[in-house]
Scaffold this motif. Structure first.
Motif, short mmCIF file in Angstrom:
data_model
loop_
_atom_site.label_atom_id
_atom_site.label_comp_id
_atom_site.label_asym_id
_atom_site.label_seq_id
_atom_site.Cartn_x
_atom_site.Cartn_y
_atom_site.Cartn_z
N VAL A 1 41.27 26.20 22.86
CA VAL A 1 41.39 27.00 24.08
C VAL A 1 40.17 27.90 24.16
O VAL A 1 39.86 28.64 23.22
CB VAL A 1 42.67 27.87 24.06
CG1 VAL A 1 42.77 28.71 25.34
CG2 VAL A 1 43.91 26.99 23.90
N SER A 2 39.45 27.83 25.28
CA SER A 2 38.27 28.64 25.51
C SER A 2 38.53 29.60 26.67
O SER A 2 39.03 29.18 27.72
CB SER A 2 37.05 27.77 25.84
OG SER A 2 36.76 26.89 24.78
N GLN A 3 38.20 30.86 26.47
CA GLN A 3 38.42 31.88 27.49
C GLN A 3 37.09 32.56 27.82
O GLN A 3 36.48 33.19 26.95
CB GLN A 3 39.43 32.92 27.01
CG GLN A 3 39.71 34.03 28.01
CD GLN A 3 40.39 33.53 29.28
OE1 GLN A 3 41.31 32.72 29.21
NE2 GLN A 3 39.94 34.01 30.43
N THR B 1 40.23 27.82 13.68
CA THR B 1 38.87 28.33 13.84
C THR B 1 38.74 29.23 15.06
O THR B 1 38.54 28.74 16.17
CB THR B 1 37.85 27.18 13.97
OG1 THR B 1 38.01 26.29 12.87
CG2 THR B 1 36.43 27.72 13.98
N PRO B 2 38.86 30.54 14.92
CA PRO B 2 38.50 31.45 16.01
C PRO B 2 36.99 31.63 16.03
O PRO B 2 36.33 31.62 14.99
CB PRO B 2 39.20 32.75 15.63
CG PRO B 2 39.30 32.70 14.15
CD PRO B 2 39.41 31.25 13.76
N ILE C 1 32.07 33.58 25.64
CA ILE C 1 33.32 32.82 25.61
C ILE C 1 33.99 33.05 24.26
O ILE C 1 33.33 33.01 23.22
CB ILE C 1 33.06 31.31 25.80
CG1 ILE C 1 32.68 31.01 27.25
CG2 ILE C 1 34.29 30.49 25.41
CD1 ILE C 1 32.34 29.55 27.52
N LEU C 2 35.28 33.33 24.28
CA LEU C 2 36.08 33.37 23.05
C LEU C 2 36.83 32.05 22.94
O LEU C 2 37.37 31.55 23.93
CB LEU C 2 37.08 34.53 23.10
CG LEU C 2 36.49 35.94 23.22
CD1 LEU C 2 37.60 36.98 23.23
CD2 LEU C 2 35.50 36.22 22.11
N LYS C 3 36.85 31.48 21.74
CA LYS C 3 37.40 30.15 21.56
C LYS C 3 38.28 30.08 20.32
O LYS C 3 37.94 30.66 19.29
CB LYS C 3 36.26 29.13 21.45
CG LYS C 3 36.69 27.67 21.33
CD LYS C 3 35.46 26.79 21.29
CE LYS C 3 35.82 25.32 21.17
NZ LYS C 3 34.62 24.45 21.12
N GLU C 4 39.39 29.39 20.44
CA GLU C 4 40.25 29.11 19.29
C GLU C 4 40.42 27.60 19.19
O GLU C 4 40.89 26.96 20.13
CB GLU C 4 41.61 29.78 19.46
CG GLU C 4 42.65 29.38 18.42
CD GLU C 4 42.27 29.76 17.00
OE1 GLU C 4 41.62 30.81 16.83
OE2 GLU C 4 42.63 29.02 16.08
N PRO D 1 43.25 25.31 33.68
CA PRO D 1 44.35 25.86 34.48
C PRO D 1 43.88 26.95 35.45
O PRO D 1 44.53 27.18 36.47
CB PRO D 1 45.31 26.43 33.43
CG PRO D 1 44.46 26.65 32.21
CD PRO D 1 43.41 25.59 32.24
N ASN D 2 42.78 27.62 35.11
CA ASN D 2 42.17 28.59 36.02
C ASN D 2 40.67 28.59 35.75
O ASN D 2 40.21 28.03 34.74
CB ASN D 2 42.79 29.98 35.85
CG ASN D 2 42.57 30.56 34.47
OD1 ASN D 2 41.45 30.84 34.06
ND2 ASN D 2 43.66 30.73 33.71
N PRO D 3 39.85 29.19 36.63
CA PRO D 3 38.40 29.08 36.49
C PRO D 3 37.83 29.62 35.17
O PRO D 3 36.73 29.22 34.77
CB PRO D 3 37.88 29.91 37.67
CG PRO D 3 38.97 29.84 38.69
CD PRO D 3 40.24 29.85 37.89
N LYS D 4 38.54 30.49 34.47
CA LYS D 4 37.99 31.10 33.25
C LYS D 4 38.58 30.53 31.97
O LYS D 4 38.18 30.93 30.88
CB LYS D 4 38.23 32.62 33.29
CG LYS D 4 37.45 33.34 34.38
CD LYS D 4 37.60 34.84 34.27
CE LYS D 4 36.75 35.56 35.31
NZ LYS D 4 36.86 37.04 35.18
#
Length: 238
Positions: A219-221, A58-59, A40-43, A193-196
């Motif tokens: 925000v986590s992707q 914080t990225p 997971i990438l997170k900001e 907003p979407n599954p990922k």
């Protein structure tokens, strides 16, 4: 440039350049854990807009390391009366006792890259229980932390995660006791907003009158499994 190389470059960038970057309720680490190889990438951003304003960026990258363990790397940059940059390294282990019960232990260390101070640190443990009928997860535990020192101050932590719309909207809140820097009551929403993709917005009310009311948005992707990228890369080369 194939996807695997691109993913590795992002990981190197976030680890080498770039506080708390684990999967959290809001500020308290959650009992969620990534399967081995998943990323997971997170900001995460924290700010206060008033006359004593500040912002923290914080990225980070979160990696499932297998056997219900998770490791994260990030860098937090605080823009206040002076700029402060801290590296953050955290790991946790989750024990799935039953389907509804989990026990988590973990720790983090945060060396300051702009000052020569002793790194901040924290060790924690907590239990989480899912009330299936109401879709409510309750978390409670203890932590030992050190602000620019080895862990030397104890406190309690609590959290609640309430599903409003399954896989779409959750109401979340957590609290860390004591009046140390960062200890606060936080409450907000997790939106998917979407599954990922997951977006968390919250207000943070500090325990100490000397600290400032703040807002946070993260925000986590979900990127995928590194092993899938490796397999696909090999298949493309055949």
């Amino acid at each position: 440039m194939n996807k695997l190389v691109f993913l590795v470059l992002i990981a190197i960038y976030l680890t080498g350049l770039c506080a708390l970057s684990q999967q959290n309720i809001i500020t308290v680490p959650s009992s969620d854990v990534l399967p081995g190889g998943e990323i997971i990438l997170k900001e995460s951003n924290r700010f206060t807009p008033w006359h004593d304003s500040f912002i923290s960026l914080t990225p980070s990258i979160i990696v499932g390391t297998g056997k219900d363990t998770e490791t994260s790397f990030g860098v937090g940059t605080s823009l206040d009366d002076r700029t402060s940059v801290k590296l953050d390294i955290a790991t946790k282990k989750v024990f799935k006792i039953k389907k509804a019960t989990r026990f988590t232990i973990g720790g983090r260390i945060s060396p300051n890259l702009t000052d020569g101070n002793t790194p901040s640190s924290m060790i924690y443990s907590h239990g989480s229980y899912l009330i299936k009928k109401t879709r409510t997860t309750i978390t409670a535990g203890m932590y030992v932390m050190g602000d620019e020192s080895m862990p030397n101050m104890t406190g309690a932590l609590l959290g609640i995660d309430q599903t409003i719309i399954p896989n779409k909207l959750r109401l979340v809140a957590d609290w860390m006791s004591r009046s140390d820097n960062g200890s606060a009551l936080s409450a907000g929403f997790k939106i998917r907003p979407n599954p990922k993709t997951s977006i968390t917005t919250a207000i943070m009310i500090p325990n100490s009158n000397d600290d400032r009311l703040a807002f946070t948005i993260s925000v986590s992707q979900y990127v995928g499994n590194i092993f899938d990228f490796i397999k696909k890369d090999k298949e493309e080369q055949l």
